[in-house]
Design a protein around this motif. Structure first.
Motif, mmCIF file in Angstrom:
data_model
loop_
_atom_site.group_PDB
_atom_site.id
_atom_site.type_symbol
_atom_site.label_atom_id
_atom_site.label_comp_id
_atom_site.label_asym_id
_atom_site.label_seq_id
_atom_site.Cartn_x
_atom_site.Cartn_y
_atom_site.Cartn_z
ATOM 1 N N UNK A 25 4.129 7.550 -30.975
ATOM 2 C CA UNK A 25 3.098 6.577 -30.912
ATOM 3 C C UNK A 25 3.900 5.040 -30.086
ATOM 4 N N UNK A 26 2.991 4.573 -29.416
ATOM 5 C CA UNK A 26 3.234 3.464 -28.476
ATOM 6 C C UNK A 26 4.079 2.407 -29.279
ATOM 7 N N UNK A 27 3.436 2.051 -30.471
ATOM 8 C CA UNK A 27 4.017 0.954 -31.322
ATOM 9 C C UNK A 27 5.641 1.269 -31.536
ATOM 10 N N UNK A 28 5.977 2.601 -31.595
ATOM 11 C CA UNK A 28 7.233 2.871 -32.135
ATOM 12 C C UNK A 28 8.013 2.853 -30.712
ATOM 13 N N UNK A 29 7.595 3.367 -29.481
ATOM 14 C CA UNK A 29 8.215 3.114 -28.206
ATOM 15 C C UNK A 29 8.647 1.772 -27.991
ATOM 16 N N UNK A 30 7.605 0.862 -28.556
ATOM 17 C CA UNK A 30 8.011 -0.671 -28.136
ATOM 18 C C UNK A 30 9.098 -1.191 -29.025
ATOM 19 N N UNK A 31 9.204 -0.726 -30.119
ATOM 20 C CA UNK A 31 10.155 -0.886 -30.937
ATOM 21 C C UNK A 31 11.622 -0.442 -30.550
ATOM 22 N N UNK A 32 11.470 0.716 -29.917
ATOM 23 C CA UNK A 32 12.788 1.398 -29.596
ATOM 24 C C UNK A 32 13.692 0.657 -28.797
ATOM 25 N N UNK A 33 12.828 -0.242 -28.046
ATOM 26 C CA UNK A 33 13.573 -1.296 -26.936
ATOM 27 C C UNK A 33 14.264 -2.193 -27.956
ATOM 28 N N UNK A 34 13.613 -2.786 -28.878
ATOM 29 C CA UNK A 34 14.205 -3.794 -29.528
ATOM 30 C C UNK A 34 15.339 -3.206 -30.557
ATOM 31 N N UNK A 35 15.233 -1.958 -31.205
ATOM 32 C CA UNK A 35 16.314 -1.117 -31.870
ATOM 33 C C UNK A 35 17.557 -0.929 -30.994
ATOM 34 N N UNK A 36 17.383 -0.684 -29.770
ATOM 35 C CA UNK A 36 18.343 -0.193 -28.886
ATOM 36 C C UNK A 36 19.459 -1.340 -28.545
ATOM 37 N N UNK A 37 19.115 -2.729 -28.903
ATOM 38 C CA UNK A 37 19.807 -4.008 -28.972
ATOM 39 C C UNK A 37 20.916 -4.155 -29.880
ATOM 40 N N UNK A 38 20.893 -3.300 -30.930
ATOM 41 C CA UNK A 38 21.808 -3.297 -31.932
ATOM 42 C C UNK A 38 22.938 -2.185 -31.634
ATOM 43 N N UNK A 39 24.057 -2.038 -32.371
ATOM 44 C CA UNK A 39 25.387 -1.190 -32.196
ATOM 45 C C UNK A 39 24.693 0.130 -32.930
ATOM 46 N N UNK A 40 25.438 1.087 -32.773
ATOM 47 C CA UNK A 40 24.960 2.370 -33.540
ATOM 48 C C UNK A 40 25.615 2.253 -35.033
ATOM 49 N N UNK A 41 26.523 1.512 -35.080
ATOM 50 C CA UNK A 41 26.958 1.295 -36.518
ATOM 51 C C UNK A 41 26.035 0.194 -37.437
ATOM 52 N N UNK A 42 25.622 -0.757 -36.743
ATOM 53 C CA UNK A 42 24.717 -1.627 -37.460
ATOM 54 C C UNK A 42 23.267 -0.875 -37.514
ATOM 55 N N UNK A 43 23.036 0.042 -36.717
ATOM 56 C CA UNK A 43 21.907 0.948 -36.825
ATOM 57 C C UNK A 43 21.896 1.930 -38.208
ATOM 58 N N UNK A 44 23.095 2.451 -38.500
ATOM 59 C CA UNK A 44 23.306 3.191 -39.407
ATOM 60 C C UNK A 44 23.115 2.386 -40.669
#
Length: 101
Positions: A12-31
């Motif tokens: 979904x487009x809205x998830x794609x839009x949020x991926x760009x925001x989510x990519x700003x944090x480190x993988x450790x913080x993502x977990x």
């Protein structure tokens, strides 16, 4: 492009839009953020104080935090719904722009 975690449909487009925001944090913080989302999916309250602390480096605004939680909830529940294994999900999320974890 079709993704298994989306039921072999386009993401979904809205998830794609949020991926760009989510990519700003480190993988450790993502977990750590995923742990908060999973706890919420299992019926616990989200610890927003912890979430804001995790996302403060990336300068998330309140709307970014809530949208990121919604996107992670969608990704995790859809992956479970369609029985997507961790490696496949990781590969698909990397294709969408999240860093390798």
């Amino acid at each position: 492009m079709r993704f298994r975690f989306c039921g072999d449909l386009d993401c979904p487009d809205w998830v794609l839009a949020e991926i760009s925001i989510l990519s700003k944090i480190t993988s450790i913080k993502m977990k750590q953020l995923c742990i908060q989302v999973i706890k919420n999916l299992l019926g616990d309250e989200i610890n927003y104080e912890k979430v804001y602390k995790l996302t403060s480096d990336a300068k998330y605004e309140e709307g970014d935090v809530k949208a990121s939680i919604a996107a992670l909830s969608f990704i995790l529940t859809s992956a479970a719904k369609y029985n997507v294994d961790g490696d496949s999900l990781s590969n698909e999320l990397q294709q969408l722009g999240l860093p390798k974890g």
